[in-house]
Design an enzyme around this catalytic site. Sequence first.
Site, PDB file in Angstrom:
ATOM      1  N   ARG A 147       0.874  -1.173   0.000  1.00  0.00           N
ATOM      2  CA  ARG A 147       0.000   0.000   0.000  1.00  0.00           C
ATOM      3  C   ARG A 147       0.912   1.224   0.000  1.00  0.00           C
ATOM      4  O   ARG A 147       2.046   1.175   0.495  1.00  0.00           O
ATOM      5  CB  ARG A 147      -0.887   0.027   1.247  1.00  0.00           C
ATOM      6  N   LYS A 171      -2.136  -2.006   8.007  1.00  0.00           N
ATOM      7  CA  LYS A 171      -3.317  -1.413   8.642  1.00  0.00           C
ATOM      8  C   LYS A 171      -3.439  -1.882  10.080  1.00  0.00           C
ATOM      9  O   LYS A 171      -3.192  -3.050  10.385  1.00  0.00           O
ATOM     10  CB  LYS A 171      -4.579  -1.821   7.864  1.00  0.00           C
ATOM     11  N   HIS A 243      -1.889   2.249  -5.971  1.00  0.00           N
ATOM     12  CA  HIS A 243      -2.578   1.004  -5.628  1.00  0.00           C
ATOM     13  C   HIS A 243      -2.676   0.059  -6.824  1.00  0.00           C
ATOM     14  O   HIS A 243      -2.840  -1.155  -6.647  1.00  0.00           O
ATOM     15  CB  HIS A 243      -3.975   1.316  -5.087  1.00  0.00           C
ATOM     16  N   ARG A 246      -0.157  -2.614  -6.649  1.00  0.00           N
ATOM     17  CA  ARG A 246      -0.536  -3.657  -5.687  1.00  0.00           C
ATOM     18  C   ARG A 246      -1.528  -4.641  -6.329  1.00  0.00           C
ATOM     19  O   ARG A 246      -1.392  -5.852  -6.180  1.00  0.00           O
ATOM     20  CB  ARG A 246      -1.139  -2.986  -4.447  1.00  0.00           C
ATOM     21  N   HIS A 269      -3.997  -8.873   3.933  1.00  0.00           N
ATOM     22  CA  HIS A 269      -5.454  -8.823   4.018  1.00  0.00           C
ATOM     23  C   HIS A 269      -5.923  -9.568   5.268  1.00  0.00           C
ATOM     24  O   HIS A 269      -5.483 -10.693   5.529  1.00  0.00           O
ATOM     25  CB  HIS A 269      -6.102  -9.479   2.794  1.00  0.00           C
ATOM     26  N   TYR A 278      -9.102 -11.129  -6.757  1.00  0.00           N
ATOM     27  CA  TYR A 278      -8.097 -11.315  -7.803  1.00  0.00           C
ATOM     28  C   TYR A 278      -8.311 -12.603  -8.590  1.00  0.00           C
ATOM     29  O   TYR A 278      -7.816 -12.743  -9.702  1.00  0.00           O
ATOM     30  CB  TYR A 278      -6.693 -11.270  -7.190  1.00  0.00           C
TER      31      TYR A 278
END
Length: 283
Positions: A147, A171, A243, A246, A269, A278
């Site tokens: 990110r 995150k 992004h 990514r 994630h 994806y």
Amino acid sequence: MSWNISIQGFKSYLQIERSLSNNSIQAYIRDVNKFASYATPLGLKEVNITTSDISKFLIEIKESGLSARSQARIVSGIKAFYKYLIIEDYIKYDPTELLEAPKVGLKLPDTLSLIEIDQLINAIDLSKKQGERNRCILEILYSCGLRVSELINLKLSNIYFKEGYLKIIGKGDKERLCPIGGQALRYLKLYINEVRNYQKIKHGYQDFIFLNNRGTQLSRVMIFLIIQQLAKKIGLKKKISPHTFRHSFATHLIEGGADLRAVQEMLGHESITTTEIYTHLDK
């Protein structure tokens, strides 16, 4: 209790209890403030709002032309706010319980082909002062699937050169180890040894890898501008951002037969359902 006080409490809850990133917190607060701005002139307090009041607000923002995705985000923010009020025992009834967000469908992110990635990197002018830095940025964005916030916060102390890994703070301040490809690692060493080591660095930024001309941390906006300028230079018609690298990283891994769980770990994630998008791109 006023809107301002309850929103400040909500902000603290998001920071401390849910450990969200600053960007996520700002998005939640911005959306709740929109609702507060609608409710205040009508004399509505946060503790006596009804489902009907919120529905009228949602009708108003829909008629203003706001996209379904933006509407859904606002509903999510208001729901989180009232969940907080319930937890803190400020209210007994949740007026958002029966609310449904607009259906937004599956939005597949744009990706770049290997040829397009090479074209972007080859378009960097290495004769310019920041050429080596910018090449290193794009190589790491793609080869590690970071990110943009993770990239600009990357530190020298988080690089394991011998092992070929980066320690990433993702995150919610969650840590993960991310493998870095040989080529990206080579350009990283080149940038550090040939450019960064000769740069005047301001106090407090000595550990940050990517620096601007003032010797301080690069901003998210600056990374975006670097990529936009390169896309324009090669005549790329796709709308891309940091992004996009990514997304491309994950898509190419899936196309190459990588295990979905492994990709989930590398991307950081929390839920594998986020990674599963994806597989749709691959199909």
